[in-house]
Scaffold this motif. Structure first.
Motif, PDB file in Angstrom:
ATOM      1  N   ALA A  62       0.802  -1.225   0.000  1.00 17.89           N
ATOM      2  CA  ALA A  62       0.000   0.000   0.000  1.00 17.89           C
ATOM      3  C   ALA A  62       0.828   1.264   0.000  1.00 17.89           C
ATOM      4  O   ALA A  62       0.329   2.341   0.290  1.00 17.89           O
ATOM      5  CB  ALA A  62      -0.935  -0.003   1.195  1.00 17.89           C
ATOM      6  N   SER A  63       2.097   1.156  -0.336  1.00 19.33           N
ATOM      7  CA  SER A  63       2.936   2.339  -0.432  1.00 19.33           C
ATOM      8  C   SER A  63       3.347   2.473  -1.892  1.00 19.33           C
ATOM      9  O   SER A  63       4.024   1.602  -2.442  1.00 19.33           O
ATOM     10  CB  SER A  63       4.169   2.138   0.465  1.00 19.33           C
ATOM     11  OG  SER A  63       5.043   3.232   0.356  1.00 19.33           O
ATOM     12  N   PRO A  65       5.178   3.042  -5.248  1.00 24.28           N
ATOM     13  CA  PRO A  65       6.617   3.028  -5.498  1.00 24.28           C
ATOM     14  C   PRO A  65       7.136   4.366  -6.019  1.00 24.28           C
ATOM     15  O   PRO A  65       8.343   4.556  -6.091  1.00 24.28           O
ATOM     16  CB  PRO A  65       6.781   1.930  -6.550  1.00 24.28           C
ATOM     17  CG  PRO A  65       5.469   1.845  -7.227  1.00 24.28           C
ATOM     18  CD  PRO A  65       4.437   2.187  -6.189  1.00 24.28           C
ATOM     19  N   HIS A  66       6.237   5.261  -6.366  1.00 26.92           N
ATOM     20  CA  HIS A  66       6.682   6.559  -6.873  1.00 26.92           C
ATOM     21  C   HIS A  66       7.033   7.498  -5.718  1.00 26.92           C
ATOM     22  O   HIS A  66       8.193   7.819  -5.505  1.00 26.92           O
ATOM     23  CB  HIS A  66       5.596   7.188  -7.774  1.00 26.92           C
ATOM     24  CG  HIS A  66       5.885   8.598  -8.163  1.00 26.92           C
ATOM     25  ND1 HIS A  66       4.956   9.610  -8.060  1.00 26.92           N
ATOM     26  CD2 HIS A  66       7.017   9.170  -8.648  1.00 26.92           C
ATOM     27  CE1 HIS A  66       5.499  10.743  -8.469  1.00 26.92           C
ATOM     28  NE2 HIS A  66       6.745  10.505  -8.832  1.00 26.92           N
ATOM     29  N   ARG A  67       6.066   7.903  -4.954  1.00 26.75           N
ATOM     30  CA  ARG A  67       6.359   8.835  -3.861  1.00 26.75           C
ATOM     31  C   ARG A  67       5.698   8.394  -2.560  1.00 26.75           C
ATOM     32  O   ARG A  67       5.429   9.192  -1.691  1.00 26.75           O
ATOM     33  CB  ARG A  67       5.930  10.246  -4.256  1.00 26.75           C
ATOM     34  CG  ARG A  67       6.613  11.371  -3.530  1.00 26.75           C
ATOM     35  CD  ARG A  67       8.139  11.386  -3.654  1.00 26.75           C
ATOM     36  NE  ARG A  67       8.667  12.492  -4.407  1.00 26.75           N
ATOM     37  CZ  ARG A  67       9.238  12.363  -5.619  1.00 26.75           C
ATOM     38  NH1 ARG A  67       9.297  11.185  -6.209  1.00 26.75           N
ATOM     39  NH2 ARG A  67       9.755  13.417  -6.209  1.00 26.75           N
ATOM     40  N   PHE A  68       5.431   7.064  -2.464  1.00 26.98           N
ATOM     41  CA  PHE A  68       5.056   6.426  -1.192  1.00 26.98           C
ATOM     42  C   PHE A  68       3.668   6.775  -0.689  1.00 26.98           C
ATOM     43  O   PHE A  68       3.347   6.549   0.482  1.00 26.98           O
ATOM     44  CB  PHE A  68       6.106   6.739  -0.103  1.00 26.98           C
ATOM     45  CG  PHE A  68       7.497   6.760  -0.632  1.00 26.98           C
ATOM     46  CD1 PHE A  68       8.042   5.624  -1.212  1.00 26.98           C
ATOM     47  CD2 PHE A  68       8.257   7.930  -0.621  1.00 26.98           C
ATOM     48  CE1 PHE A  68       9.329   5.645  -1.747  1.00 26.98           C
ATOM     49  CE2 PHE A  68       9.537   7.962  -1.151  1.00 26.98           C
ATOM     50  CZ  PHE A  68      10.081   6.824  -1.724  1.00 26.98           C
ATOM     51  N   ALA A  69       2.828   7.318  -1.563  1.00 32.94           N
ATOM     52  CA  ALA A  69       1.475   7.659  -1.129  1.00 32.94           C
ATOM     53  C   ALA A  69       0.707   6.390  -0.758  1.00 32.94           C
ATOM     54  O   ALA A  69       1.024   5.293  -1.239  1.00 32.94           O
ATOM     55  CB  ALA A  69       0.748   8.428  -2.227  1.00 32.94           C
ATOM     56  N   HIS A  86      -0.476  10.833  -7.778  1.00 32.53           N
ATOM     57  CA  HIS A  86      -0.233  11.225  -9.178  1.00 32.53           C
ATOM     58  C   HIS A  86      -0.853  10.261 -10.175  1.00 32.53           C
ATOM     59  O   HIS A  86      -0.515  10.267 -11.352  1.00 32.53           O
ATOM     60  CB  HIS A  86       1.270  11.334  -9.472  1.00 32.53           C
ATOM     61  CG  HIS A  86       2.043  12.120  -8.474  1.00 32.53           C
ATOM     62  ND1 HIS A  86       2.637  11.540  -7.383  1.00 32.53           N
ATOM     63  CD2 HIS A  86       2.307  13.438  -8.378  1.00 32.53           C
ATOM     64  CE1 HIS A  86       3.242  12.473  -6.658  1.00 32.53           C
ATOM     65  NE2 HIS A  86       3.061  13.627  -7.224  1.00 32.53           N
ATOM     66  N   GLY A  87      -1.697   9.379  -9.676  1.00 32.67           N
ATOM     67  CA  GLY A  87      -2.556   8.651 -10.581  1.00 32.67           C
ATOM     68  C   GLY A  87      -1.986   7.429 -11.274  1.00 32.67           C
ATOM     69  O   GLY A  87      -2.631   6.885 -12.174  1.00 32.67           O
ATOM     70  N   LEU A  88      -0.799   6.963 -10.910  1.00 35.20           N
ATOM     71  CA  LEU A  88      -0.374   5.674 -11.456  1.00 35.20           C
ATOM     72  C   LEU A  88      -1.417   4.632 -11.053  1.00 35.20           C
ATOM     73  O   LEU A  88      -1.996   4.713  -9.978  1.00 35.20           O
ATOM     74  CB  LEU A  88       0.999   5.257 -10.901  1.00 35.20           C
ATOM     75  CG  LEU A  88       2.227   6.048 -11.367  1.00 35.20           C
ATOM     76  CD1 LEU A  88       3.486   5.497 -10.672  1.00 35.20           C
ATOM     77  CD2 LEU A  88       2.410   5.984 -12.885  1.00 35.20           C
ATOM     78  N   ASN A  99      -0.038   4.868 -16.758  1.00 34.13           N
ATOM     79  CA  ASN A  99       0.647   6.069 -16.329  1.00 34.13           C
ATOM     80  C   ASN A  99      -0.029   7.231 -17.042  1.00 34.13           C
ATOM     81  O   ASN A  99       0.052   7.321 -18.270  1.00 34.13           O
ATOM     82  CB  ASN A  99       2.140   5.971 -16.701  1.00 34.13           C
ATOM     83  CG  ASN A  99       2.884   7.253 -16.419  1.00 34.13           C
ATOM     84  OD1 ASN A  99       2.284   8.281 -16.091  1.00 34.13           O
ATOM     85  ND2 ASN A  99       4.202   7.208 -16.567  1.00 34.13           N
ATOM     86  N   PRO A 107       6.187   2.466 -15.505  1.00 29.51           N
ATOM     87  CA  PRO A 107       7.378   2.185 -14.708  1.00 29.51           C
ATOM     88  C   PRO A 107       7.441   0.697 -14.376  1.00 29.51           C
ATOM     89  O   PRO A 107       6.418   0.029 -14.244  1.00 29.51           O
ATOM     90  CB  PRO A 107       7.175   3.027 -13.444  1.00 29.51           C
ATOM     91  CG  PRO A 107       5.721   3.318 -13.372  1.00 29.51           C
ATOM     92  CD  PRO A 107       5.221   3.316 -14.787  1.00 29.51           C
ATOM     93  N   ALA A 109       7.663  -1.418 -11.979  1.00 27.46           N
ATOM     94  CA  ALA A 109       7.540  -1.603 -10.528  1.00 27.46           C
ATOM     95  C   ALA A 109       6.745  -2.856 -10.245  1.00 27.46           C
ATOM     96  O   ALA A 109       5.721  -3.103 -10.885  1.00 27.46           O
ATOM     97  CB  ALA A 109       6.835  -0.406  -9.917  1.00 27.46           C
TER      98      ALA A 109
END
Ligand code: FES
Ligand code: FES
Ligand code: FES
Lengths: 358, 358, 358
Positions: A62-63, A65-69, A86-88, A99, A107, A109
């Motif tokens: 649940a984190s 991989p982009h900015r840990f949201a 950011h909607g990934l 994306n 990405p 991930a």
């Protein structure tokens, strides 16, 4: 039960607890997971639960991989979980499938995917090696999804180590002291037996020809009458318990007594907090909403207002020490809890040895 | 004062503070301990307070040796403290006297027993070697239980190290700044003296022929009149203080002035929190409930709303450092606090050396 | 904005974070600092802000050298900051200028003085070597104090590392997802560019002939009309950002578009909490209080209710780990944030090397 988007718990970099991983934990009530995803912490790991396009429940890290949201605070779009920041978008397979930004390259991930099975009105999650996840190992709580039974149920996050919560159910002698309105002397004065069978631990309480408490008599409709009484707790490692409670007029064969089946499932959130799932069902007065509400209220009060504060404070008084290091007094009523603690320790040790060897 | 069953504080395995142990600490107001036991933490140890069958106040470890439940949240049955979880009962001697479960064998548990003495309307607890507990060492606060005096009093848990609270009482020069309504310039501009005598530290404030504050004048009924004013603080290690405040018409012999005796007793809960017991008495307007309420309100506001936030923040700004390591500026008004800190340090060092030698 | 005298944060003895010190941080809105001093924590250091007799804003250590009381909770007397506890007074030069106690000797205490400059309606503080503090280095936000512009503004303490907050402004692609009412697809679908120039990092977003969001259109009075749109973010190390947002009818030269300038300034309180200062101004509908209130409400909601919870949770999900150690996925929109993070790291490293060499 609404999703209040509670803040994520504050956790340190390294997990503090040691858990059994190759096992099924309860992750939630299946019907609580609708179109809105959920952000949870199990075994100190953040897990997002959501339903894909086919309505199948999925569990991934649940984190983002982009900015840990917190992905569990996102939304589901075209069956994928969209990050709220950011909607990934991530599929239930843990890969990025969309994306929305210029270029739109996906990405590379791979979020951890946790096997998740919807069964018996519950979601069951496997926090270990996915290759070993076998749905046949899920304990049978089919009464929870059987229309012959009407269940009241709840879920809460309780302070205290999950083993203290298992202890509580396995040693029903506490009921006389903690739940005075709900329980008479039956659990303390009756006959009791503890044993182990395979990977289960059992605690049995039998009391013949005695008065039940006012509370239980009201639920069973046996006010003022003597009853035979049978209680059987079955513990499944690590902390999923079935409580088979039966009562009937004296002399009624056990199988013909009125049954109130219960679930008590504990899933560690952290070493200090526990997801507590509970349910009790009946097969009479089906659809009687008033009766249901009263039953639910009585049980919720017992578990959340009576049990939880004592266990929270007991946990704090342990001050982070190991249970056995504190040299606890062992009473007869601990026959279940001690067996369960020892078996769980063996299972964890074995799992760690196996993974060290691999 | 009700017993709200506040959650037990969260504490780590090892105590973080170093305390004087062979001494009397205030554990509570005697009349606050009725039939309901109390769960407290003193010097980072959980202590249960209760009254036995004879009404004698007892203090034992408050973590049940069975499953660590808070004994102070239990009930007294037949003069023994019954655990709220599974009902074991413990006497004031710390032994299990009743096991309600089948068989009923008494577990061989010896809870720590803390000498507890009821005196001067207070309960005094000895957190050290019981053999050394000598009730003659309890400081004389007999006015607290003398019907000639009517006291207003309070108790609260205050954030901050207990020595910061002793400092506060020994250096009354703070009063002009922190308690503007209560105090005029007397404590800053008057004559003052600090000395040490045996194991006590004294701070004396004298101001002749000056106006008291509006607040104190109202309490003493001397509005608008000049007064002679005598204040004497006596500190008893580790943190029990007597404040002898007298005022009278100019020229009145000190012994004939109106006296307002006060207690300020600080018992460490943890290195960061302190039980604060306070009382102030008068020997006039006895039984005047309205006057009593106004006096109580004014003092409670001063101690809890004016002193406590500043001391809490001062404590936080020390960030866990040792007082002397921070190289504090020493002012004239510190003559009491510094003597008390040094004496307490010597007493603690001596106690540790003695126990290391033993 | 009132001063609520919030408790001082709990901090340990050693700072946990590493900060750029020789730089200007925003310490507050100039007009919020009136006659009442302020107690703040910047870079884990307690700082008292107050105005001296000439009205000049001053910043000194906020822990009194006597008994550590929070100087920022004191009062200003004769242009000096008076400690709320025992009344020592300190000048903006950090020296004790008045001791109200008998004798009145001035203790030889030198509080740290932080260069503080009032400029562009803000107070700017220098947390490093005072000799290097050069007001020319303060970025130009003159529109904040220019009567041609009317700004709405706010300040709050936000949970999360300050670099996560800079990332948020530099990567405006989040807006579509986090602020659905405020932003249309422009930030995601438009053209964007990132670059670095000297010690600034820039992020530019351009979208021609498209619909703005309902929210922005309402603020700009262009509901239902297509617009050209230009957004330019300029980051100043360590975390002060200017956002130049312009829109106009298609084909309008960029310089002639309507401009909404914004400030987003982040000052670390601790590694986990950040002072967030924001403002957005317009040069039309000046004095329209209703319009101002609506604009302020919309922006405050966006920053405090939409951005802050996600960043708080992202911060918690990092669990105290280093950003790069977590191997984050880098998207196109990170072109600004990544440049800013790298430059800030270089600046901090260089500063540490210089101070190690000295
Ligand atoms: S944090 Fe998830 S897409 Fe950026
Ligand atoms: S915890 Fe006290 S009797 Fe069980
Ligand atoms: S603490 Fe500031 S003068 Fe005493």
């Amino acid at each position: 039960m609404g999703e209040e988007r509670a803040p994520v718990p504050r956790l340190g970099q390294e997990p503090r607890g040691t858990y059994l991983r190759n096992t099924w934990y309860v992750a939630g009530w299946a019907s609580d997971l609708g179109t809105q995803p959920q952000q949870r912490t199990f075994l100190e790991e953040p897990v997002a639960l959501f339903r894909d396009a086919a309505g199948v429940a999925q569990a991934i890290t649940a984190s983002c991989p982009h900015r840990f949201a917190p992905l569990g605070h996102g939304t589901v779009v075209d069956g994928a979980l969209m990050c709220p920041y950011h909607g990934l978008r991530f599929s239930g397979a843990g890969v990025c499938v969309h994306n929305p930004h210029p270029g739109g390259q996906l990405p590379d991930a791979n979020l951890q995917v946790y096997p998740l099975v919807e069964r018996h009105a519950l979601l069951w999650i496997w926090m270990g090696d996915a290759a070993k996840a076998d749905a046949l190992l899920i304990p049978d709580f089919s009464w929870l999804s059987d229309p012959k039974w009407e269940a009241v149920r709840g879920v809460t996050v309780a302070e205290g180590h999950y083993e203290l919560y298992s202890d509580n159910i396995l040693d029903l002698s506490h009921a006389n002291f903690v739940h005075p309105a709900l329980v008479a002397s039956a659990f303390t004065e009756g006959e009791r037996k503890f044993w182990q069978d395979g990977s289960s631990v059992f605690a049995e309480y039998i009391r013949l020809n005695d008065h039940l408490s006012v509370g239980i008599s009201a639920v069973m409709g046996t006010e003022g009458r003597r009853q035979d009484f049978y209680g059987l707790v079955q513990w499944h490692a690590p902390a999923v318990l079935y409580f088979d409670f039966r009562a009937g007029d004296p002399g009624t064969p056990r199988e013909e007594c009125t049954l109130l089946p219960s679930l008590h499932a504990f899933t560690p959130e952290t070493p200090d907090t526990t997801h507590y799932f509970w349910a009790t069902a009946r097969d009479y007065k089906l659809g009687d909403a008033e009766f249901t509400a009263a039953m639910r209220g009585a049980l919720e009060f017992a578990f959340e207002q009576e049990d939880m504060p004592i266990i929270r404070d007991s946990h704090r008084l342990m001050r982070g020490a190991d249970f056995w290091d504190l040299r606890p007094v062992i009473l007869g009523g601990d026959g279940g809890g001690v067996r369960a603690r020892r078996m769980l320790q063996r299972l964890i040790d074995r799992e760690r040895e196996a993974s060290a060897a691999a």
